[in-house]
Design a protein around this motif. Sequence first.
Motif, PDB file in Angstrom:
ATOM      1  N   TYR A  14       0.954  -1.288  -0.097  1.00  0.00           N
ATOM      2  CA  TYR A  14      -0.028   0.189  -0.003  1.00  0.00           C
ATOM      3  C   TYR A  14       0.925   1.341  -0.051  1.00  0.00           C
ATOM      4  O   TYR A  14       0.364   2.237  -0.586  1.00  0.00           O
ATOM      5  CB  TYR A  14      -1.015   0.093   1.061  1.00  0.00           C
ATOM      6  CG  TYR A  14      -2.114  -0.892   0.942  1.00  0.00           C
ATOM      7  CD1 TYR A  14      -3.115  -0.482   0.130  1.00  0.00           C
ATOM      8  CD2 TYR A  14      -2.325  -1.802   1.671  1.00  0.00           C
ATOM      9  CE1 TYR A  14      -4.218  -1.295  -0.186  1.00  0.00           C
ATOM     10  CE2 TYR A  14      -3.506  -2.917   1.612  1.00  0.00           C
ATOM     11  CZ  TYR A  14      -4.513  -2.458   0.569  1.00  0.00           C
ATOM     12  OH  TYR A  14      -5.337  -3.423   0.298  1.00  0.00           O
ATOM     13  N   TRP A  17       2.055   1.550  -3.529  1.00  0.00           N
ATOM     14  CA  TRP A  17       0.848   2.144  -4.014  1.00  0.00           C
ATOM     15  C   TRP A  17       0.554   3.571  -4.169  1.00  0.00           C
ATOM     16  O   TRP A  17      -0.033   3.986  -5.462  1.00  0.00           O
ATOM     17  CB  TRP A  17      -0.597   1.495  -3.592  1.00  0.00           C
ATOM     18  CG  TRP A  17      -1.901   1.808  -4.349  1.00  0.00           C
ATOM     19  CD1 TRP A  17      -2.213   1.332  -5.371  1.00  0.00           C
ATOM     20  CD2 TRP A  17      -2.535   2.907  -3.795  1.00  0.00           C
ATOM     21  NE1 TRP A  17      -3.519   1.990  -5.713  1.00  0.00           N
ATOM     22  CE2 TRP A  17      -3.662   2.967  -4.965  1.00  0.00           C
ATOM     23  CE3 TRP A  17      -2.536   3.834  -2.768  1.00  0.00           C
ATOM     24  CZ2 TRP A  17      -4.548   4.088  -4.816  1.00  0.00           C
ATOM     25  CZ3 TRP A  17      -3.754   4.762  -2.901  1.00  0.00           C
ATOM     26  CH2 TRP A  17      -4.660   4.823  -3.698  1.00  0.00           C
ATOM     27  N   LEU A  53      -5.836  -0.656  -5.781  1.00  0.00           N
ATOM     28  CA  LEU A  53      -6.169  -0.333  -4.435  1.00  0.00           C
ATOM     29  C   LEU A  53      -6.900  -1.575  -3.778  1.00  0.00           C
ATOM     30  O   LEU A  53      -6.657  -1.947  -2.542  1.00  0.00           O
ATOM     31  CB  LEU A  53      -6.968   1.043  -3.982  1.00  0.00           C
ATOM     32  CG  LEU A  53      -7.367   1.419  -2.677  1.00  0.00           C
ATOM     33  CD1 LEU A  53      -6.035   1.733  -1.759  1.00  0.00           C
ATOM     34  CD2 LEU A  53      -8.362   2.477  -2.692  1.00  0.00           C
TER      35      LEU A  53
END
Length: 137
Positions: A14, A17, A53
């Motif tokens: 994440y 990301w 996501l």
Amino acid sequence: MNTTSSTHSKTVGYLLWIFGFFGAHRFYYGRRVSGIIWMLTFGLFLIGWIVDLFLIPKMDREADLKFTSGPIDYSVAWVLQTFLGIFGIHRFYMGKWVTGILWALTGGLVGFGYAWDYCTLNQQVDERNRLLLSGAA
């Protein structure tokens, strides 16, 4: 293939990301082709970046099954590669002293080695872990 240990981290996935429109998280999970596509299309025109996501947990599970856990941590190697890779710090971490020095002296071979490592780091860590676990190193 390793089915019992986690080799990659959802947290790191994440965090990468955030820079995912450049493909960082896709490279981290061993998805070279889509990582390059994300890099060239700005996260598939940001649409793919947003969809990712929700895909990170699946990519994390698949990476855990594909790669071998061992003494070299994938997440540490990736963080070092992402932020200090041009200096070869990730190569020193993996015990690749000669190429680490070469990266340090040449700026990651003028950036081309840095880009190559982005595409191959998971395989490098996997091979190194297999070698260390077999006792051949």
